[in-house]
Design an enzyme around this catalytic site. Structure first.
Site, PDB file in Angstrom:
ATOM      1  CD  GLU A  61      -1.557  -2.445   1.521  1.00  0.00           C
ATOM      2  OE1 GLU A  61      -2.160  -3.406   1.026  1.00  0.00           O
ATOM      3  OE2 GLU A  61      -0.578  -2.578   2.286  1.00  0.00           O
ATOM      4  CB  VAL A  84       8.832  -7.742   2.863  1.00  0.00           C
ATOM      5  CG1 VAL A  84       8.130  -9.004   2.402  1.00  0.00           C
ATOM      6  CG2 VAL A  84       8.059  -6.487   2.450  1.00  0.00           C
ATOM      7  CD  GLU A  88       6.073 -22.062   6.755  1.00  0.00           C
ATOM      8  OE1 GLU A  88       4.982 -22.510   6.365  1.00  0.00           O
ATOM      9  OE2 GLU A  88       6.545 -22.287   7.877  1.00  0.00           O
ATOM     10  CG  HIS A  91       2.298 -12.771   0.240  1.00  0.00           C
ATOM     11  ND1 HIS A  91       1.393 -12.185  -0.617  1.00  0.00           N
ATOM     12  CD2 HIS A  91       2.402 -11.944   1.304  1.00  0.00           C
ATOM     13  CE1 HIS A  91       0.970 -11.040  -0.095  1.00  0.00           C
ATOM     14  NE2 HIS A  91       1.568 -10.876   1.076  1.00  0.00           N
ATOM     15  CG  ASN A 115      12.446   1.218  -1.548  1.00  0.00           C
ATOM     16  OD1 ASN A 115      11.970   0.898  -0.458  1.00  0.00           O
ATOM     17  ND2 ASN A 115      12.380   0.436  -2.605  1.00  0.00           N
TER      18      ASN A 115
END
Length: 183
Positions: A61, A84, A88, A91, A115
């Site tokens: 987002e 992040v 497993e 994603h 960033n």
């Protein structure tokens, strides 16, 4: 190991008029986000910049929030902060790749974005990178945004001109082929 490597840090840019940034942070891993945010705020304050902070649920987002802000506000630049950690499933790759790609596309459209979304294998890596006394990736993202703003202001003030520019008599150039003067 990355924690022991030395890196070159550019001198902090100076500004002749106020700089205002938006920090967009995902507190998904709140302790990691707090470290990133502390580093970013410290760097922006040291540069004399003002800032606002908004939170988004996750890394995906963050670019959308920056895009919305760009259309509806007057910020000079943006700092994207989040984390992040590999899990497993695939994603992880989706979130890392799509958030990074979206920020890059916004940057290529002219937005000044630092960033600071960490993409790591485990929590220990995130903790070292987020720690303002460690790798200070939040401060690094803020510094990147400041450098991009300085560059945009430097080149944004230069006019490339449109159409013809009048030349005085001293700018005539002799055409060597036929002896006539060219302005």
């Amino acid at each position: 190991m990355a924690a022991s490597e030395s890196h070159t840090l550019l001198a902090r840019p100076a500004f002749d008029r106020p700089v205002k940034l938006l920090i967009v942070v995902s507190p998904y891993y709140s302790d990691i986000a707090e470290g990133l945010l502390k580093g970013a705020k410290t760097e922006l304050r040291a540069a004399g910049a003002t800032f606002e902070v908004v939170e988004m649920p996750g890394a995906l987002e963050i670019p959308t929030a920056i895009g919305i802000s760009d259309r509806h506000s007057d910020f000079d630049g943006y700092v994207a902060l989040g984390c992040v950690i590999r899990g497993e499933t695939t994603h992880y790759e989706t979130v890392c790749n799509d958030s990074s790609r979206a920020l890059q596309l916004l940057g290529l459209q002219g937005l000044c974005i630092g960033n600071g979304i960490l993409t790591v294998e485990n929590r220990a890596q995130a903790e070292v990178r987020a720690d303002p006394e460690g790798q200070n990736k939040g401060g690094g993202a803020a510094a990147a945004a400041l450098h991009l703003i300085a560059l945009a202001r430097k080149w944004g003030s230069q006019s490339k001109g449109i159409g013809f520019k009048p030349h005085g008599e001293d700018t005539l150039i002799a055409d060597q082929t036929n002896g006539s003067d060219i302005a």
